[in-house]
Design a protein around this motif. Structure first.
Motif, short mmCIF file in Angstrom:
data_model
loop_
_atom_site.label_atom_id
_atom_site.label_comp_id
_atom_site.label_asym_id
_atom_site.label_seq_id
_atom_site.Cartn_x
_atom_site.Cartn_y
_atom_site.Cartn_z
N ILE A 1 6.96 39.15 43.29
CA ILE A 1 6.92 39.07 44.59
C ILE A 1 7.24 37.41 45.04
O ILE A 1 7.97 37.03 46.09
N LYS A 2 6.63 36.30 44.26
CA LYS A 2 6.82 35.00 44.46
C LYS A 2 8.23 34.85 44.66
O LYS A 2 8.70 33.82 45.45
N THR A 3 9.12 35.15 43.91
CA THR A 3 10.45 35.04 43.84
C THR A 3 11.12 35.58 45.06
O THR A 3 12.36 35.17 45.48
N SER A 4 10.74 36.81 45.34
CA SER A 4 11.29 37.55 46.45
C SER A 4 10.93 36.81 47.97
O SER A 4 11.79 36.70 48.84
N VAL A 5 9.72 36.32 47.90
CA VAL A 5 9.09 35.84 49.17
C VAL A 5 9.64 34.69 49.29
O VAL A 5 9.93 34.00 50.43
N GLN A 6 9.66 33.82 48.22
CA GLN A 6 9.63 32.46 48.03
C GLN A 6 9.01 31.35 49.18
O GLN A 6 9.57 30.64 50.07
N GLN A 7 7.71 31.54 49.45
CA GLN A 7 7.05 30.87 50.38
C GLN A 7 6.59 29.66 49.67
O GLN A 7 5.96 29.74 48.43
N TRP B 1 3.22 32.22 47.36
CA TRP B 1 2.49 33.49 47.93
C TRP B 1 3.05 34.51 46.89
O TRP B 1 4.24 34.70 46.99
N PRO B 2 2.13 35.37 46.66
CA PRO B 2 0.63 35.27 46.67
C PRO B 2 0.19 34.36 45.45
O PRO B 2 0.70 34.11 44.56
N ALA C 1 -4.37 31.71 53.20
CA ALA C 1 -3.55 33.00 53.23
C ALA C 1 -3.02 33.31 51.89
O ALA C 1 -2.93 34.66 51.64
N GLN C 2 -2.45 32.30 51.01
CA GLN C 2 -1.98 32.81 49.72
C GLN C 2 -3.02 33.33 48.72
O GLN C 2 -2.88 34.09 47.95
N ALA D 1 -5.77 37.79 46.18
CA ALA D 1 -6.92 38.49 45.86
C ALA D 1 -6.84 40.14 46.34
O ALA D 1 -7.24 40.91 45.63
N THR D 2 -6.19 40.24 47.54
CA THR D 2 -6.03 41.64 47.87
C THR D 2 -5.27 42.35 47.05
O THR D 2 -5.51 43.43 46.68
N LEU D 3 -4.11 41.78 46.64
CA LEU D 3 -3.18 42.35 45.68
C LEU D 3 -3.67 42.84 44.31
O LEU D 3 -3.52 43.84 43.87
N GLY D 4 -4.49 41.77 43.96
CA GLY D 4 -5.32 42.12 42.71
C GLY D 4 -6.39 43.27 42.77
O GLY D 4 -6.40 43.80 41.60
N LEU D 5 -7.08 43.06 43.70
CA LEU D 5 -8.33 44.25 43.89
C LEU D 5 -7.26 45.62 44.14
O LEU D 5 -7.84 46.55 43.33
#
Length: 228
Positions: free
Chosen positions: A77-83, A100-101, A159-160, A165-169
Motif C-alpha cells: 500500500i505504501k508503495t502504491s500510495v507513495q505518501q 501512509w499507512p 492521518a498516517q 491503526a484502522t487497517l491493522g484492526l
C-alpha cells in the motif's frame, strides 16, 4: 526525497541504539516513546520466535503469519500510495520511505485485535473470566502509545497512524475469523502430518485451561517417573 538535515538539527537528536529510533536530547517523554516505538520488534523477536521455539502452537504460528501478511500488505500500500512522511521527519533516519499507512500502528492494532479475540475465545491458557478480561485489555495501552509515539517523534502524521491503526484492526479481526472459522479444522491433520510430528507442532485451543492441563500432566509424569 527530503534534503539532508543541517548539522545543528542532527546534533539535537539522540538515538535508541537498538534500532536508531531518534528522539530529542533531554526529552524524557521522547526517550520513553522511542522505546515504546520498538514494541513491535520486541513482540516479533522476543514473543513469536520464543513462542515457536518453546510452545510450537499452531494458533501462535497462524497469529505470526497474519502479522507478516499484514506487514507485506502495508508495504504494498505504501508503495502504491507513495505518501511522504511529515516535514518533522527530515532530521530523522530512514525517512526517505513512504508514510501512509503507519506500519507500527498497523502492527500493534492487528496484534491487539487478534490477541483480544483469542482471549474472548478462551485460547490464552486461563479459564477465569476476570483473568481473560485483564489479558484482553493488556495490549491496547501499548498499541495506543505506539500510535502516539510515531506522531510525537515526528515519523508520521496523525492521518498516517490512524490509517495504519484502522487497517491493522480490520486485518486482525478478519484474519482471526479466517484462522478460527476456516483453517482451524485442518489443525488436527497438521498435527498428525510427518512435518507436524517432526516439528512437534500442536493445537491446544480446544483445552479450556491450558496452564492447569499442562501443570496436572507435568505433576502426573513426575509422580509416574518417581514410582518407576
Amino acid at each position: 526525497m527530503t534534503s539532508p538535515s543541517p548539522p545543528a538539527a542532527a546534533s539535537a537528536l539522540k538515538a535508541v541504539t537498538l534500532t536508531h529510533v531518534r528522539y530529542r536530547r533531554g526529552d524524557s517523554l521522547g526517550h520513553f516513546l522511542a522505546w515504546v516505538s520498538l514494541i513491535p520488534v520486541f513482540i516479533s523477536l522476543g514473543g513469536f520466535v520464543t513462542h515457536f521455539l518453546f510452545r510450537r502452537e499452531l494458533q501462535g504460528l497462524c497469529f505470526s503469519l497474519g502479522l507478516l501478511v499484514s506487514q507485506v500488505l502495508n508495504e504494498l500500500i505504501k508503495t502504491s500510495v507513495q505518501q511522504s512522511r511529515p516535514d518533522t521527519c527530515a532530521a530523522l533516519e530512514m525517512c526517505d520511505s513512504h508514510g501512509w499507512p503507519s506500519s507500527h500502528s498497523q502492527y500493534m492494532f492487528f496484534f491487539a485485535a487478534y490477541f483480544t479475540l483469542l482471549c474472548y475465545k478462551g485460547v490464552v491458557g486461563v479459564a477465569s473470566p476476570c483473568s481473560r478480561l485483564f489479558l484482553a485489555f493488556l495490549p491496547w495501552p501499548a498499541a495506543v502509545l505506539t500510535l502516539y509515539s510515531r506522531v510525537y517523534l515526528g515519523y508520521h502524521t496523525v492521518a498516517q497512524v490512524f490509517a495504519g491503526a484502522t487497517l491493522g484492526l480490520v486485518l486482525g479481526v478478519g484474519w482471526f475469523w479466517i484462522v478460527n472459522s476456516m483453517l482451524a479444522e485442518y489443525f488436527p491433520a497438521i498435527e498428525e502430518s510427518a512435518v507436524g510430528r517432526f516439528l512437534y507442532v500442536k493445537d491446544t485451543s480446544h483445552i479450556p485451561n491450558v496452564l492447569k492441563f499442562e501443570y496436572d500432566n507435568a505433576r502426573a509424569a513426575r509422580k509416574k517417573l518417581a514410582q518407576d
